[in-house]
Design an enzyme around this catalytic site. Structure first.
Site, mmCIF file in Angstrom:
data_model
loop_
_atom_site.group_PDB
_atom_site.id
_atom_site.type_symbol
_atom_site.label_atom_id
_atom_site.label_comp_id
_atom_site.label_asym_id
_atom_site.label_seq_id
_atom_site.Cartn_x
_atom_site.Cartn_y
_atom_site.Cartn_z
ATOM 1 N N TYR A 129 91.464 59.294 101.423
ATOM 2 C CA TYR A 129 90.821 58.414 102.431
ATOM 3 C C TYR A 129 90.763 59.274 103.787
ATOM 4 O O TYR A 129 92.013 59.137 104.303
ATOM 5 C CB TYR A 129 90.939 57.119 102.380
ATOM 6 C CG TYR A 129 90.400 56.495 103.588
ATOM 7 C CD1 TYR A 129 89.334 56.629 104.201
ATOM 8 C CD2 TYR A 129 91.215 55.196 104.314
ATOM 9 C CE1 TYR A 129 88.799 55.993 105.277
ATOM 10 C CE2 TYR A 129 90.680 54.860 105.321
ATOM 11 C CZ TYR A 129 89.697 55.088 105.958
ATOM 12 O OH TYR A 129 88.863 54.368 106.959
ATOM 13 N N SER A 131 89.241 60.131 107.545
ATOM 14 C CA SER A 131 88.251 59.555 108.687
ATOM 15 C C SER A 131 88.806 59.911 110.016
ATOM 16 O O SER A 131 90.185 60.468 109.972
ATOM 17 C CB SER A 131 87.935 58.156 108.766
ATOM 18 O OG SER A 131 89.070 57.282 108.868
ATOM 19 N N ASP A 161 88.655 66.213 115.934
ATOM 20 C CA ASP A 161 87.741 65.836 117.295
ATOM 21 C C ASP A 161 88.569 65.966 118.568
ATOM 22 O O ASP A 161 87.894 66.624 119.542
ATOM 23 C CB ASP A 161 87.670 64.268 117.291
ATOM 24 C CG ASP A 161 86.573 63.818 115.958
ATOM 25 O OD1 ASP A 161 85.640 64.740 115.578
ATOM 26 O OD2 ASP A 161 86.415 62.601 116.036
ATOM 27 N N GLU A 178 83.798 73.258 111.177
ATOM 28 C CA GLU A 178 83.541 73.690 109.744
ATOM 29 C C GLU A 178 82.437 74.954 110.125
ATOM 30 O O GLU A 178 82.730 75.969 109.333
ATOM 31 C CB GLU A 178 82.760 72.754 108.991
ATOM 32 C CG GLU A 178 82.392 73.025 107.522
ATOM 33 C CD GLU A 178 81.772 72.163 106.670
ATOM 34 O OE1 GLU A 178 81.667 72.149 105.620
ATOM 35 O OE2 GLU A 178 81.364 70.974 107.550
ATOM 36 N N ILE A 339 107.319 70.781 80.191
ATOM 37 C CA ILE A 339 108.068 69.366 80.250
ATOM 38 C C ILE A 339 107.289 68.530 81.529
ATOM 39 O O ILE A 339 107.230 67.223 81.211
ATOM 40 C CB ILE A 339 109.653 70.023 80.673
ATOM 41 C CG1 ILE A 339 110.175 70.778 79.806
ATOM 42 C CG2 ILE A 339 110.414 68.552 81.055
ATOM 43 C CD1 ILE A 339 111.812 71.150 80.168
ATOM 44 N N LYS A 341 104.277 68.769 84.716
ATOM 45 C CA LYS A 341 103.312 69.628 85.664
ATOM 46 C C LYS A 341 103.180 68.918 86.983
ATOM 47 O O LYS A 341 102.600 67.831 87.071
ATOM 48 C CB LYS A 341 101.972 69.733 84.929
ATOM 49 C CG LYS A 341 100.990 70.449 85.789
ATOM 50 C CD LYS A 341 99.560 70.657 85.377
ATOM 51 C CE LYS A 341 98.814 71.367 86.125
ATOM 52 N NZ LYS A 341 99.145 72.986 86.241
ATOM 53 N N ILE A 347 107.037 72.863 85.167
ATOM 54 C CA ILE A 347 108.294 72.938 84.560
ATOM 55 C C ILE A 347 108.066 73.546 82.914
ATOM 56 O O ILE A 347 107.811 72.630 82.140
ATOM 57 C CB ILE A 347 109.193 71.616 84.593
ATOM 58 C CG1 ILE A 347 109.049 71.102 86.032
ATOM 59 C CG2 ILE A 347 110.593 71.674 84.259
ATOM 60 C CD1 ILE A 347 109.596 71.963 86.958
ATOM 61 N N ASP A 449 111.560 64.987 98.856
ATOM 62 C CA ASP A 449 110.731 64.686 97.879
ATOM 63 C C ASP A 449 111.533 63.744 96.976
ATOM 64 O O ASP A 449 111.513 63.623 95.654
ATOM 65 C CB ASP A 449 109.963 65.716 96.908
ATOM 66 C CG ASP A 449 108.850 65.173 96.136
ATOM 67 O OD1 ASP A 449 108.377 63.990 96.549
ATOM 68 O OD2 ASP A 449 108.510 65.865 95.168
#
Length: 529
Positions: A129, A131, A161, A178, A339, A341, A347, A449
């Site tokens: 999401y 915005s 912006d 863009e 094992i 992804k 892996i 992580d």
């Protein structure tokens, strides 16, 4: 049942009418285009106050209904700009009282997800999401929509912006960026993914510096867009890998960007997941999404008392109970030789001197341009090998490293014959996890992580794996972000127990200074006016 919804959290206001079968009966809206600077809350409120009384009769006329036919008044209760939200809430209360109809306030962000599902037929997706005011990776787990990743500072729409305004490209900046990006080439800009979250402020500052130096604007726009969108898609990929869902959905106003759509679709297909995006008129802020979510909420909980219809300026997506989701899980299927992804790599089962091993193969990510992809894969491969060794020096168990292949961006290491903590977490393990993370952080090692999928239990010992997003840092803020990744991971397992488990993690971690930073990071938000 027929619901009239009123939206107006930021610069757009809209009125939509939807019936309980999901038929869109009317959709009217008006957007504010500021002459200079960003969206001023007072000016946005004045805009909504002017247009909502005009849009309501316009929507009624378009629907072919009378006011008497409306059964429910729905409105966006938050998150958003305070003055704008107050106008919306006041308008909704006034209309409900005058028509003697029930009223309900809903969460704006969830409205985007639910109208996207209504339009596309997606059942249980990982949603990106994006915005002007929000950038979140959202997925349903344990009775609520969970935020698996989000911006740590500004939203992607705000970033684009802001760049457009500062460089004279105009507002909104996204469409112009863009267009210019299609004629540009890559220049190096900072790429900032921190665990399951992303940060755009440093990227924005670097892009503005390039503009001040006179760098070709097409090149800056190309690189800004490619870098920012790669960060968004990577975190979405991480959430997809962690949840193992098989649907991905893009929603929010920045969905208008064709390059972002292309990148997310490519990533989804590489994982064997279905990609969805609602039609563009439903991606931006609109009254239809508010009307539809109002029906869903009212069907489960009934309407609100007027006393409960105050605005919630910082209304978190994960604060709302969502009992209507079909949580039948259809998981991605892995090939026999895999094992796992992950978002970072495949892996693969391997062998080293006759012993079972695993090959962490950082495969090419086709959604990223080669310049960014090669840079990230090589840097992370090299650093991960070093961090595995440094973590051992800090007293934390990690897989034994056998070989590093920088040319192919792969690492060969010991196979851990153990159980993933995600499947066995309990109070004792939570405390021990905190103690082990403290060892890493004391050595200024940021795992990057720390999810319950990246910690294993072998012979009573915790083993930390996958340092692919790791780095060295002595900053308390970076350590707090590291712990927040774990907190979100715990919430995805069992939200009700997550608070208890994370409190035990912090008890084992035993560092009040870093814990205070966690609260500070969680309190930040785009809408604080």
């Amino acid at each position: 049942m027929i619901s009239l919804g009123i939206e107006g959290t930021a610069e757009k206001t809209g009125v939509g009418i939807v019936d309980s079968d999901g038929n869109i009966l009317a959709m009217a809206g008006k957007q504010l285009f500021p002459e200079e600077g960003g969206i001023h809350p007072r000016i946005a409120a004045e805009h909504h106050a002017e247009w909502i009384p005009k849009l309501i009769p316009q929507a009624i006329e378009e629907s072919g209904l009378s006011y008497h036919d409306i059964d429910l008044i729905s409105f966006s209760q938050g998150p958003g700009l305070g003055p704008a939200l107050r106008i919306v809430a006041t308008s909704a209360r006034t209309l409900a009282l005058s028509l003697k109809k029930p009223i309900i306030g809903v969460n704006h962000c969830i409205g985007h997800v639910e109208v996207g599902k209504l339009d596309t037929g997606a059942v249980n997706p990982v949603s990106l999401y994006v915005s002007g005011g929000n950038s979140q990776v959202i997925a349903y787990e344990s009775g609520r929509y969970r935020i698996f990743g989000e911006t740590l500072d500004i939203a992607i729409g705000n970033c684009l912006d802001h760049f457009g305004r500062e460089t004279g490209l105009g507002h909104p900046g996204g469409p112009v960026i863009e267009k210019l990006a299609k004629e540009g080439s890559y220049i190096d800009l900072p790429y900032s993914v921190k665990g399951m979250d992303f940060s755009f402020s440093g990227l924005l500052s670097a892009a503005l510096r390039e503009a001040e130096r006179g760098t070709k604007m097409e090149d800056i726009c190309f690189s800004l867009q490619e870098t920012a969108f790669s960060m968004l898609v990577e975190v979405t990929e991480r959430a997809l890998s962690h949840t193992q869902k098989d649907e991905v959905m893009l929603c929010g106003g920045v969905s208008a960007n064709s390059r972002l759509r292309e990148m997310l679709k490519t990533m989804s297909e590489e994982h064997g997941a279905k990609f969805y995006m609602p039609e563009m008129k439903l991606c931006g802020d609109n009254g239809v999404m508010i009307a539809w979510l109002g029906l869903l909420m009212c069907n489960e909980f009934g309407p609100m008392d007027l006393a409960d219809t105050g605005i919630i300026q910082r209304f978190r997506t994960d604060e709302v109970d969502i009992p209507w989701i079909d949580n039948t899980k259809t998981y991605l299927t892995l090939a026999d030789d895999l094992i796992a992804k992950g978002a970072e790599s495949n892996i693969v089962r391997a062998n080293y001197l006759g012993e079972p091993a695993v090959l962490k193969d950082r495969i090419v990510k086709n959604y990223r341009i080669p310049e960014i992809d090669n840079k990230i894969r090589k840097a992370r491969c090299k650093l991960e090998a070093r961090l595995l060794s440094d973590a051992k020096g800090a007293g934390v168990v990690t897989p034994v490293l056998y070989d590093v292949d920088l040319e192919n961006k792969s690492i060969l290491m010991e196979e851990i014959d153990g159980v993933i903590v995600k499947d066995i977490i309990d109070e004792d393990l939570a405390f021990e996890i905190g103690r082990e993370i403290s060892k890493l952080h004391s050595a200024d090692i940021i795992h990057g992580d720390i999810t319950t999928s990246n910690i294993m239990l072998r012979d009573g010992q915790l083993v930390f794996i996958d340092f692919g997003l790791g780095r060295h840092s002595g900053l308390d803020e970076d350590k707090a972000v590291d712990l927040l990744v774990l907190k979100k991971s715990l919430q995805s397992i069992d939200y009700n127990l997550a608070v208890k488990y994370f409190d035990l993690v912090l008890k084992g971690y035993d560092n009040e200074k870093v814990a205070e930073h966690i609260s500070d990071i969680e309190s930040r938000g785009r809408y604080t006016h």
